[in-house]
Scaffold this active site. Structure first.
Site, PDB file in Angstrom:
ATOM      1  CE  LYS A  54     -14.777  -7.126  15.272  1.00 58.99           C
ATOM      2  NZ  LYS A  54     -15.522  -5.155  15.900  1.00 58.99           N
ATOM      3  CD  GLN A  98     -17.653  -4.470  17.580  1.00 55.79           C
ATOM      4  OE1 GLN A  98     -17.259  -5.420  17.623  1.00 55.79           O
ATOM      5  NE2 GLN A  98     -18.606  -3.785  16.035  1.00 55.79           N
ATOM      6  CG  ASP A 123     -10.905  -2.031  17.071  1.00 57.51           C
ATOM      7  OD1 ASP A 123     -11.050  -2.974  15.931  1.00 57.51           O
ATOM      8  OD2 ASP A 123     -11.660  -1.868  17.853  1.00 57.51           O
TER       9      ASP A 123
END
Ligand code: NAD
Length: 289
Positions: A54, A98, A123
């Site tokens: 990322k 995460q 997300d």
């Protein structure tokens, strides 16, 4: 006839180029560089690879990136305090924690994800964004299903009026995928571990999405001739052997189009994350005008 193979790389390149262009236009218009913060708790090796990827992609596309590495022993309160600080940080437009979290934090996962400002929730897991997607309102959408739907559109695969079947009902893939297909006028069925006569249902699908997490679970006899098969599964059978949820060799003989694993939709997730960071930055900057 063998199926058309939908290669993730081609689509991911296009989606990343769009994100890069979007980031540049934000810089030009507002004098601001879109920024992503990723909080990673503990030292899970797979998570570290994802986070590095990322970070690297942000750098390639002109997006500011900050990785916040936190000890596995962090308390829920301290993690929330970190999120609060990132919510308030003007350089950060997209923020994610995460997953998976270390075991002792899993009971707090919902609370932790809800602490993220919905405008920064790239997300798309915050209940506000889940609700917006359910209502068909604009918001931030989970990256993997968003990548799948954009790939179908770009590939010119018709969705309107088609039968779509999704195997898997997770909040990350199955449910948002169903909502995205429904919003495009597909007739959608979600199957899961309690579904009976699964093959009879999947055989009706013009678009079949597998998000199960079981190696080569979807066999050729479960697929309607000429269907489009999207394989979201990632199953590691050996250190260097990844397979999807679909028996690719057999199903490609029946399907009209199919995504491979590796090299399929897995590559789209990071590209869509970059698009979400740009979209989040745009929303926040428009609000402050
Ligand atoms: P999950 O474990 O949360 O959900 C799996 C779903 O499969 C559940 O809803 C369950 O009901 C269903 N299921 C299990 N056994 C079944 C059976 N026998 N018949 C029918 N349904 C059954 O998984 P997830 O997070 O949705 O992920 C699914 C797969 O996609 C995994 O392999 C994961 O690694 C992969 N994944 C890939 C990406 C990516 O490409 N970037 C992102 C997320 C998940």
């Amino acid at each position: 006839m063998a199926a058309r193979i939908l290669m993730g790389k081609e689509f991911a390149q296009k989606f990343k180029a769009e994100a890069q262009k979007g980031a540049a236009s934000i810089r030009e218009k507002y004098g601001v560089t879109p920024g992503l913060a990723v909080a990673i708790v503990g030292d899970d090796p797979a998570s570290q690879v994802y986070v590095r990827n990322k970070h690297k992609t942000c750098e390639e596309l002109g997006i500011f990136s900050q990785v916040i590495s936190l000890p596995a022993t962090i308390t829920p309160d301290d993690l929330m305090a970190q999120i609060d600080a990132l919510n308030a940080d003007k350089r950060i437009h997209g923020l994610l924690v995460q997953l998976p979290l270390p075991q002792h934090l899993r009971a707090y996962e919902g609370k932790i994800l809800e602490r993220i400002d919905p405008l920064k929730d790239v997300d798309g897991f915050h209940p506000v964004n889940v609700g917006r997607l359910s209502l068909g309102k604009p918001g931030l959408v989970p990256c993997t299903p968003l990548g799948c739907i954009k790939m179908l559109e770009l590939a010119g695969i018709e969705i309107d009026g088609k039968r779509a079947v999704i195997i898997g009902r997770s909040n990350i893939v199955g449910k948002p995928m169903a909502k995205l297909l429904l919003a495009r006028n597909a007739t959608v069925t979600i199957c899961h571990s309690h579904t009976q006569n699964l093959a009879a249902i999947t055989r009706e699908a013009d678009i079949l999405v597998a998000a199960v997490g079981r190696p080569e679970f979807v066999t050729a006899d479960m697929v309607k001739p000429n269907a489009t098969v999207i394989d979201v599964g990632i199953n590691r059978l050996a250190p260097k052997k990844l397979v999807g949820d679909v028996d690719f060799a057999a199903v490609q003989e029946v399907a009209g189009a199919i995504t491979p694993v590796p090299g399929g939709v897995g590559l789209l997730t990071v590209a869509m994350l970059m698009q979400n960071v740009v979209a989040a930055a745009k929303m926040q900057l428009q609000q402050t005008q």
